[in-house]
Design a protein around this motif. Structure first.
Motif, PDB file in Angstrom:
ATOM      1  N   GLU A   1     -25.262 -14.981  -9.646  1.00 15.10           N
ATOM      2  CA  GLU A   1     -25.008 -14.108  -8.509  1.00 15.10           C
ATOM      3  C   GLU A   1     -25.326 -12.671  -8.887  1.00 15.10           C
ATOM      4  OE1 GLU A   1     -20.791 -14.056  -7.644  1.00 15.10           O
ATOM      5  OE2 GLU A   1     -20.308 -13.775  -9.747  1.00 15.10           O
ATOM      6  N   ILE A   2     -25.437 -11.854  -7.876  1.00 17.85           N
ATOM      7  CA  ILE A   2     -25.504 -10.408  -8.069  1.00 17.85           C
ATOM      8  C   ILE A   2     -24.146  -9.902  -7.623  1.00 17.85           C
ATOM      9  CG2 ILE A   2     -26.645  -8.263  -7.415  1.00 17.85           C
ATOM     10  CD1 ILE A   2     -29.113 -10.017  -6.687  1.00 17.85           C
ATOM     11  N   ARG A   3     -23.484  -9.091  -8.454  1.00 23.96           N
ATOM     12  CA  ARG A   3     -22.139  -8.655  -8.086  1.00 23.96           C
ATOM     13  C   ARG A   3     -21.836  -7.266  -8.606  1.00 23.96           C
ATOM     14  NH1 ARG A   3     -18.708 -12.577 -12.097  1.00 23.96           N
ATOM     15  NH2 ARG A   3     -18.534 -11.076 -13.801  1.00 23.96           N
ATOM     16  N   CYS A   4     -20.812  -6.695  -8.000  1.00 25.19           N
ATOM     17  CA  CYS A   4     -20.270  -5.411  -8.419  1.00 25.19           C
ATOM     18  C   CYS A   4     -18.812  -5.368  -7.968  1.00 25.19           C
ATOM     19  CB  CYS A   4     -21.069  -4.244  -7.848  1.00 25.19           C
ATOM     20  SG  CYS A   4     -21.258  -4.265  -6.059  1.00 25.19           S
ATOM     21  N   TYR A   5     -18.100  -4.356  -8.418  1.00 27.85           N
ATOM     22  CA  TYR A   5     -16.687  -4.225  -8.084  1.00 27.85           C
ATOM     23  C   TYR A   5     -16.419  -2.828  -7.546  1.00 27.85           C
ATOM     24  CZ  TYR A   5     -15.832  -8.498 -10.742  1.00 27.85           C
ATOM     25  OH  TYR A   5     -15.840  -9.790 -11.189  1.00 27.85           O
ATOM     26  N   MET A   6     -15.470  -2.770  -6.613  1.00 21.39           N
ATOM     27  CA  MET A   6     -14.986  -1.491  -6.111  1.00 21.39           C
ATOM     28  C   MET A   6     -13.471  -1.557  -6.071  1.00 21.39           C
ATOM     29  SD  MET A   6     -15.872  -1.603  -2.046  1.00 21.39           S
ATOM     30  CE  MET A   6     -15.545  -3.054  -1.073  1.00 21.39           C
ATOM     31  N   ARG A   7     -12.860  -0.414  -5.840  1.00 23.15           N
ATOM     32  CA  ARG A   7     -11.406  -0.363  -5.673  1.00 23.15           C
ATOM     33  C   ARG A   7     -11.100   0.184  -4.288  1.00 23.15           C
ATOM     34  NH1 ARG A   7      -8.286  -1.603 -10.074  1.00 23.15           N
ATOM     35  NH2 ARG A   7      -9.296  -1.441 -12.107  1.00 23.15           N
ATOM     36  N   ASP A   8      -9.992  -0.318  -3.718  1.00 23.88           N
ATOM     37  CA  ASP A   8      -9.551   0.211  -2.431  1.00 23.88           C
ATOM     38  C   ASP A   8      -8.714   1.471  -2.687  1.00 23.88           C
ATOM     39  OD1 ASP A   8      -6.892  -0.494  -2.996  1.00 23.88           O
ATOM     40  OD2 ASP A   8      -6.709  -1.840  -1.286  1.00 23.88           O
ATOM     41  N   PRO A   9      -8.201   2.131  -1.649  1.00 23.58           N
ATOM     42  CA  PRO A   9      -7.456   3.379  -1.859  1.00 23.58           C
ATOM     43  C   PRO A   9      -6.220   3.252  -2.753  1.00 23.58           C
ATOM     44  CG  PRO A   9      -8.081   3.181   0.432  1.00 23.58           C
ATOM     45  CD  PRO A   9      -8.424   1.879  -0.224  1.00 23.58           C
ATOM     46  N   ASP A  10      -5.654   2.047  -2.865  1.00 27.37           N
ATOM     47  CA  ASP A  10      -4.482   1.843  -3.718  1.00 27.37           C
ATOM     48  C   ASP A  10      -4.837   1.361  -5.115  1.00 27.37           C
ATOM     49  OD1 ASP A  10      -1.984   2.364  -2.061  1.00 27.37           O
ATOM     50  OD2 ASP A  10      -3.202   1.125  -0.724  1.00 27.37           O
ATOM     51  N   GLY A  11      -6.107   1.164  -5.375  1.00 30.03           N
ATOM     52  CA  GLY A  11      -6.533   0.720  -6.686  1.00 30.03           C
ATOM     53  C   GLY A  11      -6.732  -0.778  -6.812  1.00 30.03           C
ATOM     54  N   TYR A  12      -6.562  -1.527  -5.713  1.00 29.39           N
ATOM     55  CA  TYR A  12      -6.826  -2.960  -5.776  1.00 29.39           C
ATOM     56  C   TYR A  12      -8.307  -3.196  -6.041  1.00 29.39           C
ATOM     57  CZ  TYR A  12      -2.166  -3.946  -3.962  1.00 29.39           C
ATOM     58  OH  TYR A  12      -0.813  -4.031  -3.805  1.00 29.39           O
ATOM     59  N   LEU A  13      -8.602  -4.138  -6.916  1.00 28.43           N
ATOM     60  CA  LEU A  13      -9.962  -4.472  -7.284  1.00 28.43           C
ATOM     61  C   LEU A  13     -10.567  -5.422  -6.250  1.00 28.43           C
ATOM     62  CD1 LEU A  13     -11.977  -3.989  -9.637  1.00 28.43           C
ATOM     63  CD2 LEU A  13     -11.104  -6.114 -10.637  1.00 28.43           C
ATOM     64  N   ILE A  14     -11.804  -5.161  -5.876  1.00 30.58           N
ATOM     65  CA  ILE A  14     -12.524  -6.008  -4.925  1.00 30.58           C
ATOM     66  C   ILE A  14     -13.882  -6.342  -5.527  1.00 30.58           C
ATOM     67  CG2 ILE A  14     -13.525  -6.183  -2.611  1.00 30.58           C
ATOM     68  CD1 ILE A  14     -11.479  -3.996  -1.746  1.00 30.58           C
ATOM     69  N   VAL A  38       0.816  -1.213   0.000  1.00 30.87           N
ATOM     70  CA  VAL A  38       0.000   0.000   0.000  1.00 30.87           C
ATOM     71  C   VAL A  38       0.852   1.266   0.000  1.00 30.87           C
ATOM     72  CG1 VAL A  38      -1.904  -1.205   1.157  1.00 30.87           C
ATOM     73  CG2 VAL A  38      -0.239   0.042   2.524  1.00 30.87           C
ATOM     74  N   ARG A  39       0.251   2.352  -0.442  1.00 27.22           N
ATOM     75  CA  ARG A  39       0.936   3.645  -0.454  1.00 27.22           C
ATOM     76  C   ARG A  39       0.882   4.320   0.920  1.00 27.22           C
ATOM     77  NH1 ARG A  39      -1.588   3.021  -5.215  1.00 27.22           N
ATOM     78  NH2 ARG A  39      -0.259   3.142  -7.058  1.00 27.22           N
ATOM     79  N   ASP A  40      -0.269   4.217   1.588  1.00 27.22           N
ATOM     80  CA  ASP A  40      -0.477   4.873   2.878  1.00 27.22           C
ATOM     81  C   ASP A  40      -1.159   3.873   3.801  1.00 27.22           C
ATOM     82  OD1 ASP A  40      -1.639   6.375   5.040  1.00 27.22           O
ATOM     83  OD2 ASP A  40      -1.497   8.194   3.814  1.00 27.22           O
ATOM     84  N   VAL A  41      -0.406   3.344   4.747  1.00 25.72           N
ATOM     85  CA  VAL A  41      -0.918   2.290   5.628  1.00 25.72           C
ATOM     86  C   VAL A  41      -2.165   2.746   6.374  1.00 25.72           C
ATOM     87  CG1 VAL A  41      -0.394   0.886   7.663  1.00 25.72           C
ATOM     88  CG2 VAL A  41       1.312   1.138   5.865  1.00 25.72           C
ATOM     89  N   ALA A  42      -2.152   3.950   6.913  1.00 24.87           N
ATOM     90  CA  ALA A  42      -3.292   4.432   7.706  1.00 24.87           C
ATOM     91  C   ALA A  42      -4.565   4.508   6.862  1.00 24.87           C
ATOM     92  CB  ALA A  42      -2.975   5.790   8.326  1.00 24.87           C
ATOM     93  N   VAL A  43      -4.464   5.021   5.649  1.00 22.25           N
ATOM     94  CA  VAL A  43      -5.631   5.146   4.774  1.00 22.25           C
ATOM     95  C   VAL A  43      -6.176   3.764   4.422  1.00 22.25           C
ATOM     96  CG1 VAL A  43      -6.375   5.872   2.465  1.00 22.25           C
ATOM     97  CG2 VAL A  43      -4.989   7.408   3.862  1.00 22.25           C
ATOM     98  N   SER A  44      -5.297   2.843   4.045  1.00 22.25           N
ATOM     99  CA  SER A  44      -5.735   1.493   3.684  1.00 22.25           C
ATOM    100  C   SER A  44      -6.305   0.754   4.886  1.00 22.25           C
ATOM    101  CB  SER A  44      -4.570   0.712   3.078  1.00 22.25           C
ATOM    102  OG  SER A  44      -4.186   1.298   1.862  1.00 22.25           O
TER     103      SER A  44
END
Length: 150
Positions: free
Chosen positions: A117-130, A22-28
C-alpha cells in the motif's frame, strides 16, 4: 438501516462507531467534517460526524459515571504511547493528501510506498493518530516486508 436523521441507530443488528474524547468539540467536529469530508449529524453533546460508512462520536473527557465506574476519559497527551488509531482507506491517496493538506491537516510524512500500500499518517486536533492508505500491491498479492525480529 432506517433514516434516524443520520444517527447511528440500527433497527436490527449493530453498527460500529468510534468514540473520541476531545478537548474542544467544535474544533474536532470541524476537522472530521472538513478534512475527512464528514457530515455533521449532531453538533454536540455528543458531536456525531458521519464519515463515509461510519460515525465519529466526540465529547469532552470526564470522570467515572454510574455506567462506567472507575473509568476516566481524557484525550491523549503529547508523548503518550499509541494503542489504537483510525485507519482511513482511500481510492487516490495523492488527491486525498493534497485536499487534506489544503484543509490544514498536518501529516507526519508524505505518502510512502510500502509495497502492499501507499500510506501516511496524520494527527487530529487532539493528537489522535490517523493512518491514510491506498491499497496497491496487496491487490495483487504483494505485501510489505515483515519487521526485523527484535
Amino acid at each position: 438501516m432506517p433514516d434516524h436523521g443520520g444517527l447511528p441507530a440500527p433497527s436490527q443488528g449493530l453498527v460500529l462507531t468510534h468514540f473520541l474524547t476531545v478537548r474542544d468539540v467544535a474544533v474536532s467536529r470541524e476537522f472530521y467534517a472538513n478534512v475527512l469530508g464528514g457530515q455533521v449529524v449532531l453538533p454536540e453533546n455528543p458531536a456525531i460526524v458521519q464519515v463515509a460508512n461510519t460515525w465519529i462520536i466526540m465529547n469532552p473527557g470526564g470522570g467515572p459515571t454510574p455506567d462506567k465506574p472507575g473509568i476516566v476519559l481524557r484525550p491523549p497527551e503529547p508523548g503518550d504511547p499509541v494503542s489504537t488509531f483510525l485507519n482511513v482507506r482511500v481510492a487516490d491517496i495523492e488527491a486525498f493528501y493534497a485536499a487534506a493538506t489544503a484543509q490544514g491537516a498536518e501529516f507526519l510524512t508524505e505518502p510512502l510506498d510500502r509495497k502492499a500500500e501507499i500510506r501516511c499518517y496524520m494527527r487530529d486536533p487532539d493528537g489522535y493518530l490517523i493512518e491514510v492508505g491506498q491499497a496497491t500491491g496487496m491487490l495483487h498479492g504483494v505485501f510489505a516486508d515483515r519487521p526485523a525480529p527484535g
